[in-house]
Motif scaffolding. Structure first.
Motif, PDB file in Angstrom:
ATOM      1  N   HIS A   1      -1.759 -13.183  -1.210  1.00  0.00           N
ATOM      2  CA  HIS A   1      -0.763 -13.848  -2.067  1.00  0.00           C
ATOM      3  C   HIS A   1       0.025 -12.776  -2.811  1.00  0.00           C
ATOM      4  O   HIS A   1       0.170 -12.840  -4.030  1.00  0.00           O
ATOM      5  CB  HIS A   1      -1.451 -14.798  -3.066  1.00  0.00           C
ATOM      6  CG  HIS A   1      -2.231 -15.904  -2.413  1.00  0.00           C
ATOM      7  ND1 HIS A   1      -3.123 -16.684  -3.096  1.00  0.00           N
ATOM      8  CD2 HIS A   1      -2.252 -16.348  -1.131  1.00  0.00           C
ATOM      9  CE1 HIS A   1      -3.664 -17.580  -2.272  1.00  0.00           C
ATOM     10  NE2 HIS A   1      -3.161 -17.382  -1.070  1.00  0.00           N
ATOM     11  N   CYS A   2       0.507 -11.805  -2.067  1.00  0.00           N
ATOM     12  CA  CYS A   2       1.107 -10.627  -2.695  1.00  0.00           C
ATOM     13  C   CYS A   2       2.412 -10.226  -2.011  1.00  0.00           C
ATOM     14  O   CYS A   2       2.641 -10.539  -0.846  1.00  0.00           O
ATOM     15  CB  CYS A   2       0.149  -9.442  -2.610  1.00  0.00           C
ATOM     16  SG  CYS A   2      -1.379  -9.706  -3.495  1.00  0.00           S
ATOM     17  N   CYS A   3       3.231  -9.509  -2.793  1.00  0.00           N
ATOM     18  CA  CYS A   3       4.495  -8.994  -2.270  1.00  0.00           C
ATOM     19  C   CYS A   3       4.761  -7.652  -2.947  1.00  0.00           C
ATOM     20  O   CYS A   3       3.985  -7.220  -3.800  1.00  0.00           O
ATOM     21  CB  CYS A   3       5.617 -10.004  -2.552  1.00  0.00           C
ATOM     22  SG  CYS A   3       6.098 -10.039  -4.285  1.00  0.00           S
ATOM     23  N   PRO A   4       5.843  -6.988  -2.618  1.00  0.00           N
ATOM     24  CA  PRO A   4       6.096  -5.687  -3.252  1.00  0.00           C
ATOM     25  C   PRO A   4       6.195  -5.766  -4.783  1.00  0.00           C
ATOM     26  O   PRO A   4       5.806  -4.826  -5.478  1.00  0.00           O
ATOM     27  CB  PRO A   4       7.429  -5.253  -2.626  1.00  0.00           C
ATOM     28  CG  PRO A   4       7.421  -5.894  -1.273  1.00  0.00           C
ATOM     29  CD  PRO A   4       6.771  -7.238  -1.497  1.00  0.00           C
ATOM     30  N   VAL A   5       6.683  -6.902  -5.330  1.00  0.00           N
ATOM     31  CA  VAL A   5       6.813  -6.992  -6.793  1.00  0.00           C
ATOM     32  C   VAL A   5       5.436  -6.995  -7.462  1.00  0.00           C
ATOM     33  O   VAL A   5       5.162  -6.188  -8.356  1.00  0.00           O
ATOM     34  CB  VAL A   5       7.609  -8.251  -7.212  1.00  0.00           C
ATOM     35  CG1 VAL A   5       7.605  -8.437  -8.728  1.00  0.00           C
ATOM     36  CG2 VAL A   5       9.050  -8.164  -6.703  1.00  0.00           C
ATOM     37  N   CYS A   6       4.549  -7.910  -7.004  1.00  0.00           N
ATOM     38  CA  CYS A   6       3.263  -8.042  -7.719  1.00  0.00           C
ATOM     39  C   CYS A   6       2.254  -6.979  -7.318  1.00  0.00           C
ATOM     40  O   CYS A   6       1.188  -6.886  -7.934  1.00  0.00           O
ATOM     41  CB  CYS A   6       2.701  -9.458  -7.594  1.00  0.00           C
ATOM     42  SG  CYS A   6       2.471 -10.051  -5.919  1.00  0.00           S
ATOM     43  N   THR A   7       2.552  -6.162  -6.309  1.00  0.00           N
ATOM     44  CA  THR A   7       1.678  -5.018  -6.040  1.00  0.00           C
ATOM     45  C   THR A   7       2.284  -3.740  -6.629  1.00  0.00           C
ATOM     46  O   THR A   7       1.800  -2.644  -6.364  1.00  0.00           O
ATOM     47  CB  THR A   7       1.421  -4.826  -4.528  1.00  0.00           C
ATOM     48  OG1 THR A   7       2.683  -4.840  -3.853  1.00  0.00           O
ATOM     49  CG2 THR A   7       0.541  -5.922  -3.968  1.00  0.00           C
ATOM     50  N   GLY A   8       3.342  -3.921  -7.419  1.00  0.00           N
ATOM     51  CA  GLY A   8       3.876  -2.788  -8.174  1.00  0.00           C
ATOM     52  C   GLY A   8       4.532  -1.704  -7.345  1.00  0.00           C
ATOM     53  O   GLY A   8       4.455  -0.523  -7.688  1.00  0.00           O
ATOM     54  N   MET A   9       5.185  -2.093  -6.235  1.00  0.00           N
ATOM     55  CA  MET A   9       5.872  -1.082  -5.423  1.00  0.00           C
ATOM     56  C   MET A   9       7.097  -0.553  -6.188  1.00  0.00           C
ATOM     57  O   MET A   9       7.779  -1.319  -6.877  1.00  0.00           O
ATOM     58  CB  MET A   9       6.323  -1.681  -4.092  1.00  0.00           C
ATOM     59  CG  MET A   9       5.188  -2.210  -3.233  1.00  0.00           C
ATOM     60  SD  MET A   9       4.144  -0.885  -2.602  1.00  0.00           S
ATOM     61  CE  MET A   9       2.819  -1.857  -1.879  1.00  0.00           C
ATOM     62  N   PRO A  10       7.377   0.744  -6.041  1.00  0.00           N
ATOM     63  CA  PRO A  10       8.542   1.302  -6.742  1.00  0.00           C
ATOM     64  C   PRO A  10       9.838   0.637  -6.264  1.00  0.00           C
ATOM     65  O   PRO A  10       9.945   0.263  -5.093  1.00  0.00           O
ATOM     66  CB  PRO A  10       8.526   2.783  -6.340  1.00  0.00           C
ATOM     67  CG  PRO A  10       7.175   3.041  -5.791  1.00  0.00           C
ATOM     68  CD  PRO A  10       6.671   1.746  -5.248  1.00  0.00           C
ATOM     69  N   GLY A  11      10.777   0.491  -7.162  1.00  0.00           N
ATOM     70  CA  GLY A  11      12.088  -0.014  -6.774  1.00  0.00           C
ATOM     71  C   GLY A  11      12.197  -1.518  -6.711  1.00  0.00           C
ATOM     72  O   GLY A  11      13.240  -2.055  -6.341  1.00  0.00           O
ATOM     73  N   THR A  12      11.150  -2.230  -7.065  1.00  0.00           N
ATOM     74  CA  THR A  12      11.223  -3.694  -7.034  1.00  0.00           C
ATOM     75  C   THR A  12      11.696  -4.211  -8.384  1.00  0.00           C
ATOM     76  O   THR A  12      11.536  -3.546  -9.397  1.00  0.00           O
ATOM     77  CB  THR A  12       9.848  -4.308  -6.704  1.00  0.00           C
ATOM     78  OG1 THR A  12       8.881  -3.754  -7.602  1.00  0.00           O
ATOM     79  CG2 THR A  12       9.453  -4.006  -5.285  1.00  0.00           C
ATOM     80  N   LEU A  13      12.274  -5.431  -8.365  1.00  0.00           N
ATOM     81  CA  LEU A  13      12.802  -5.989  -9.611  1.00  0.00           C
ATOM     82  C   LEU A  13      12.144  -7.334  -9.926  1.00  0.00           C
ATOM     83  O   LEU A  13      12.324  -8.306  -9.197  1.00  0.00           O
ATOM     84  CB  LEU A  13      14.314  -6.183  -9.511  1.00  0.00           C
ATOM     85  CG  LEU A  13      14.985  -6.657 -10.802  1.00  0.00           C
ATOM     86  CD1 LEU A  13      14.913  -5.588 -11.886  1.00  0.00           C
ATOM     87  CD2 LEU A  13      16.433  -7.060 -10.539  1.00  0.00           C
ATOM     88  N   PRO A  14      11.375  -7.395 -11.002  1.00  0.00           N
ATOM     89  CA  PRO A  14      10.762  -8.672 -11.393  1.00  0.00           C
ATOM     90  C   PRO A  14      11.812  -9.614 -11.994  1.00  0.00           C
ATOM     91  O   PRO A  14      12.702  -9.153 -12.707  1.00  0.00           O
ATOM     92  CB  PRO A  14       9.739  -8.261 -12.456  1.00  0.00           C
ATOM     93  CG  PRO A  14      10.239  -6.972 -13.013  1.00  0.00           C
ATOM     94  CD  PRO A  14      11.022  -6.296 -11.914  1.00  0.00           C
TER      95      PRO A  14
END
Lengths: 472, 95
Positions: free
Chosen positions: A36-49
């Protein structure tokens, strides 16, 4: 020395949104690790919450129901810490302008608990240590699930007050529909801040914070344990150390967490990725208008509108699903007291036997209303109706069809009842004699004989009447 | 502002960085320089200035509560230095 315990509570509540606070991943409980994860909730650099509108609205509704002031211009802040349950190395939370402040909760007995603040933040992931490889595995399915943290003033003096507050909080949030408040799934958890002081003193002692309390029982026991531990220390001439302690339910004791986990310097600063929120007057008003009737209001209304006893009102409103069920029954024409008796008796008994929650009840109000109507019309006697109820509960089957298929309807054929009564009287001259000579017991025996011949499906009232008229 | 070796110890502990003695010395001097560069700001009178947290005049940027499919786990784990089939692996952090 008599000691007074002073307690403040921090309660984290997971909100019942479909998606996480800053991304569209599902908040569904469980699921294989990291699915249940994506780049935002796994804290990948460059993502925008991006903030979930529902989170804001739920937080405001909770604040309104807890009598808080709503902050019209609110922002998020970064709380920095290095711990792998949060992959960004910071938690997006609120420090400077929390969404709600200065609330109050009436916990009964003339006691009010003040709410210091209520703020929005994201939940962390789950860490599980794998002893085989001596490494820790991080699962971020819960990471980014929206939370509200509700912080009280240090207004509690006993464990009972804390439990009363938690029950009130749980009830309120469930009625609002902002959280399911399942402690066993971690959607409501609390930290207890506790200190003691000599009775009558108005200075605060050194407090400790206890974490990992995931049941009301754990909260009660942890409070008793910690108050005793602090008193013993002071009476031995030692100091209470300000520290975070972890409650171990199996050992029934709390343990200081290592000092490294205690190093608290969160270096908060405004969260640059989330623009500020301005709540307009209209928006706030629409949220106020959208607040449902809460348990306390329902209790008052059930007493005045339906004349239900306070005990019934309390039982039925203890769970919103039960109250909804009750109101649906009444809307379908069931007498309120009948509806309440069935809910408090048979419905709760069957739910508890099936280990079901009221909201997952398979039986529909329509079916129960029909069954109750059959009893009222004299078609089923109460005992048979209870058996029918238990039989149709799981499949929400039609009570009329079930009663017909199993031949359970009461015999309403007066001629048949009369002929059975006559036969019984003819077969039991001794009992007839006894009754006429004043032995009331004989009457009961005769009723029993008639009911037996009718296979239990006689209407007791009709049998009584016919028997009495024949004997007079 | 003076950056002392104690401040460097504290910051490195918070950052979970272990520094060799010579690194600590050069770090102290460099941090002093960096922070010193910002010192110019303290000369400004900001008493009447509202603190600015966001540069762009944006507000109320919100999304609707609609589920979007999550990313393939393998794809997410591919970014981690040490994953296994299901999870991110980190040094022992819980007892």
């Amino acid at each position: 020395m008599t000691w007074e315990t002073v307690i403040g509570l921090e309660t984290h509540v997971e909100l019942a949104t479909k998606t996480k606070i800053f991304c569209g991943c599902t908040t569904a409980f469980g699921g294989a690790p990291n699915t249940h994860c994506c780049p935002v909730c796994t804290g990948m650099p460059g993502t925008l919450p991006v903030l979930n509108r529902k989170v804001l609205e739920f937080a405001v509704k909770a604040g309104l129901a807890l009598n808080c002031e709503i902050t019209r211009y609110t922002k998020f802040d970064r709380k920095n810490y290095f711990y792998p349950d949060l992959p960004k190395a910071y938690q997006i939370s609120q420090l400077y302008l929390p969404i709600c402040r200065n609330g109050a909760v009436d916990i009964g007995g003339g006691k009010t608990i003040r709410i210091h603040e209520l703020h929005m933040e994201e939940d962390a992931g789950k860490l599980v240590h794998d002893p085989w490889i001596d490494q820790t595995r991080a699962d971020y399915n819960r990471c980014g699930v929206p939370l509200i943290e509700i912080v009280t003033e240090p207004d509690f003096r006993t464990a009972e007050e804390v439990i009363a507050y938690l029950e009130k909080l749980k009830e309120t949030l469930q009625y609002l529909g902002v959280s399911d408040c399942k402690m066993q799934e971690g959607s409501l958890r609390c930290d207890v801040n506790l200190s003691i002081r000599p009775m009558g003193s108005d200075t605060m002692g050194t407090r400790t914070e206890m974490k990992n309390l995931n049941s009301f029982k754990a909260v009660s026991r942890a409070i008793a344990y910690e108050a005793r531990r602090q008193a013993e220390r002071i009476e031995e001439g030692k100091r209470v150390i300000q520290e975070t302690r972890r409650w171990d339910e199996n050992k029934d004791a709390s343990f200081a967490m290592r000092s490294k986990e205690n190093a608290q310097d969160y270096r908060y600063f405004p969260e640059p990725d989330i623009p500020p929120i301005e709540l307009s007057e209209e928006w706030l008003q629409s949220l106020k208008d959208d607040l449902p009737e809460l348990a306390e209001e329902k209790r008052a209304r059930y007493q005045s509108q339906y004349g239900l006893p306070p005990y019934d009102c309390q039982m039925i409103t203890s769970d919103k699903a039960l109250a909804d069920f009750f109101e649906a029954l009444v809307d379908l024409g069931t007498a309120p007291k009948q509806a309440s008796n069935w809910i408090m008796g048979e419905v709760l008994a069957v739910l508890s036997a099936r280990a079901l929650e009221a909201k997952d009840m398979p039986l529909s109000p329509k079916t129960l209303a029909k069954l109750i109507a059959m009893v009222q019309a004299g078609r089923l006697n109460r005992n048979t109706a209870v058996k029918v109820f238990e039989a149709i509960f799981d499949a929400d089957a039609d009570p009329e069809a079930y009663a017909a298929a199993h031949g359970l309807e009461q015999v309403r054929d007066t001629a048949l009842v009369e002929s059975v009564v006559d036969a019984v009287l003819a077969d039991n001259p001794k009992s007839v004699e006894d009754y006429r000579s004043g032995k009331q017991k004989a009457f009961g025996f005769l009723v029993g004989q008639v009911m037996r011949q009718l296979k239990g499906q006689g209407d007791p009232k009709a049998v009584n009447e016919i028997l009495r008229s024949r004997l007079s | 502002m003076t950056v002392t070796p104690e401040i460097v110890d504290y910051i490195s502990e918070l950052s979970r960085l272990s520094l060799e003695p010579e690194e600590k010395a050069s770090m102290t001097a460099q941090l002093e320089q960096i922070v010193g560069y910002m010192d110019v700001l303290t000369q400004l009178d900001t008493a009447a200035v509202e603190p600015l947290s966001h540069v762009f005049p944006l507000k109320n940027v919100l999304r609707e509560d609609v589920v979007v499919p999550s990313r393939e786990r393998a794809e997410l784990l591919a970014n981690a230095p040490v994953p296994d089939q299901e999870a991110f692996l980190v040094p022992r952090t819980v007892d």
